[in-house]
Write an enzyme that holds these catalytic residues in place. Structure first.
Site, PDB file in Angstrom:
ATOM      1  NE  ARG A 153      -3.446  -2.277   2.887  1.00 22.34           N
ATOM      2  CZ  ARG A 153      -3.104  -3.392   3.534  1.00 22.34           C
ATOM      3  NH1 ARG A 153      -1.894  -3.509   4.051  1.00 22.34           N
ATOM      4  NH2 ARG A 153      -3.964  -4.392   3.656  1.00 22.34           N
ATOM      5  CE  LYS A 177      -6.001  -0.936   5.310  1.00 18.35           C
ATOM      6  NZ  LYS A 177      -7.344  -1.156   4.747  1.00 18.35           N
ATOM      7  CG  HIS A 248      -4.968   1.047  -3.945  1.00 15.64           C
ATOM      8  ND1 HIS A 248      -4.132   0.936  -2.857  1.00 15.64           N
ATOM      9  CD2 HIS A 248      -5.947   0.125  -3.745  1.00 15.64           C
ATOM     10  CE1 HIS A 248      -4.594   0.018  -2.040  1.00 15.64           C
ATOM     11  NE2 HIS A 248      -5.678  -0.511  -2.558  1.00 15.64           N
ATOM     12  NE  ARG A 251      -3.205  -3.320  -1.539  1.00 13.23           N
ATOM     13  CZ  ARG A 251      -2.769  -4.156  -0.597  1.00 13.23           C
ATOM     14  NH1 ARG A 251      -1.476  -4.395  -0.502  1.00 13.23           N
ATOM     15  NH2 ARG A 251      -3.595  -4.746   0.226  1.00 13.23           N
ATOM     16  CG  HIS A 274      -5.986  -8.703   1.501  1.00 18.40           C
ATOM     17  ND1 HIS A 274      -6.273  -9.117   0.210  1.00 18.40           N
ATOM     18  CD2 HIS A 274      -5.859  -7.349   1.435  1.00 18.40           C
ATOM     19  CE1 HIS A 274      -6.330  -8.049  -0.584  1.00 18.40           C
ATOM     20  NE2 HIS A 274      -6.074  -6.986   0.133  1.00 18.40           N
ATOM     21  CE1 TYR A 283      -6.886  -7.115  -6.780  1.00 13.09           C
ATOM     22  CE2 TYR A 283      -6.777  -8.193  -4.650  1.00 13.09           C
ATOM     23  CZ  TYR A 283      -6.718  -7.039  -5.415  1.00 13.09           C
ATOM     24  OH  TYR A 283      -6.508  -5.832  -4.815  1.00 13.09           O
TER      25      TYR A 283
END
Length: 314
Positions: A153, A177, A248, A251, A274, A283
């Site tokens: 990211r 995150k 993004h 990515r 994730h 995806y």
């Protein structure tokens, strides 16, 4: 939006609960707190008590919010998540025993397929940043090459400390995150670009070591880059390529190209950071859509006439 002192105090305690017990990100916490303040204001304006408000009353609140602010399904889902968390907090504080928000169904999400680029488009885009005579262009090329090579990211790339890079392993230690750490690997092209940037460009960008903070990517003033600055630099160049994309998108393209080349979804999940594999599964829809597109383009049309009395084999 007017709130009583009691409501303001309750919202602050809820915010602390999200921070220290739920450990939610700052952005999520701010959204939840704002929505709860709207809810508490609604209760006060309609003479409803927090201890006895019903799910029907809450549905009316959501309907009003959706109508007044033209909320999307995604925004309504966030609102419901905020209220669910709030009533969990109220149960913990023994203000209520139930969670009426659980009786309200979430709106169905529209299937969102992220925009991706082909490999040729990625190459054309990155070529726009190739200019060894301009140190800022070299920095930008290195940064965007890293995003595409690793799937990081923007926030993760601009926060990379010098110690995160292991050149002998072609890897980077990333803090994602919720402060989750992972190791990402980068290709030879990205590794060579990063080596060149660190040896020849970053030393020229260091104006004052006190502000550099040991961060890999620095701005022209010697301070760490911001997300806004990265987006601005990206869009200044991408217009000349004629592509619709954001940083993004690189990515998204990384994940799609990995799957197209045979990577398993669990590995891609780890690379992207994730927490839920359902996020990564989108995806696979992109990959399937690509296969269907190719089938429609190149498959022959078989119009087989079956003579009377002849049965078609199953």
């Amino acid at each position: 939006m007017m709130t009583s002192s009691r409501d303001s105090q309750l919202a602050e305690e809820f915010s602390d609960y999200l921070t220290f017990e739920r450990r939610l990100s700052t952005s999520t916490r701010d959204v939840y707190r704002r929505e709860v303040l709207f809810f508490l204001d609604y209760l006060e304006n309609n003479s409803l008590a927090l201890e006895t408000v019903s799910f029907k009353d809450i549905e009316c609140f959501i309907f009003d919010r959706r109508k007044e602010d033209d909320l999307s399904e995604r925004s309504v889902s966030k609102l419901l998540s905020a209220l669910r968390s709030f009533f969990m907090f109220l149960a913990k504080e023994r203000i209520r025993e139930d969670n009426p928000v659980l009786l309200i169904e979430k709106p169905k999400k529209r299937e969102y397929l992220p925009r991706t680029l082909s490999k040729a488009e990625v190459d054309a885009l990155l070529d726009e940043f190739r200019d060894d005579s301009n140190i800022l262009m070299v920095r930008d090329y290195t940064l965007f090459e890293l995003v595409y090579s690793s799937g990081m990211r923007i926030s993760e790339v601009i926060s990379l400390p010098m110690g995160a890079y292991r050149p002998e392993e072609h890897s980077l230690r990333v803090i994602g995150k919720r402060n989750k750490e992972r190791i990402v690997f980068i290709g030879k092209v990205a590794s060579n670009a990063l080596d060149f940037y660190l040896a020849n460009v970053r030393p020229q960008l260091v104006k004052d070591p006190r502000y550099a903070r040991d961060i890999i990517f620095l701005g022209r003033n010697g301070r760490p880059l911001t997300r806004q600055a990265v987006h601005k630099r990206f869009h200044q160049r991408i217009e000349s390529v004629g592509l619709e994309a954001t940083v993004h998108t690189l990515r998204h393209s990384f994940a799609t190209h990995m799957l197209e080349n045979g990577a398993d979804i669990r590995s891609v999940q780890e690379m992207l950071g994730h927490s839920d594999i359902k996020t990564t599964q989108i995806y696979t829809h992109l990959d399937t859509a690509g296969l269907l597109s190719e089938f429609d383009r190149f498959s022959p049309s078989f119009d087989i006439e079956i003579e009377d009395g002849e049965k078609d084999d199953e």
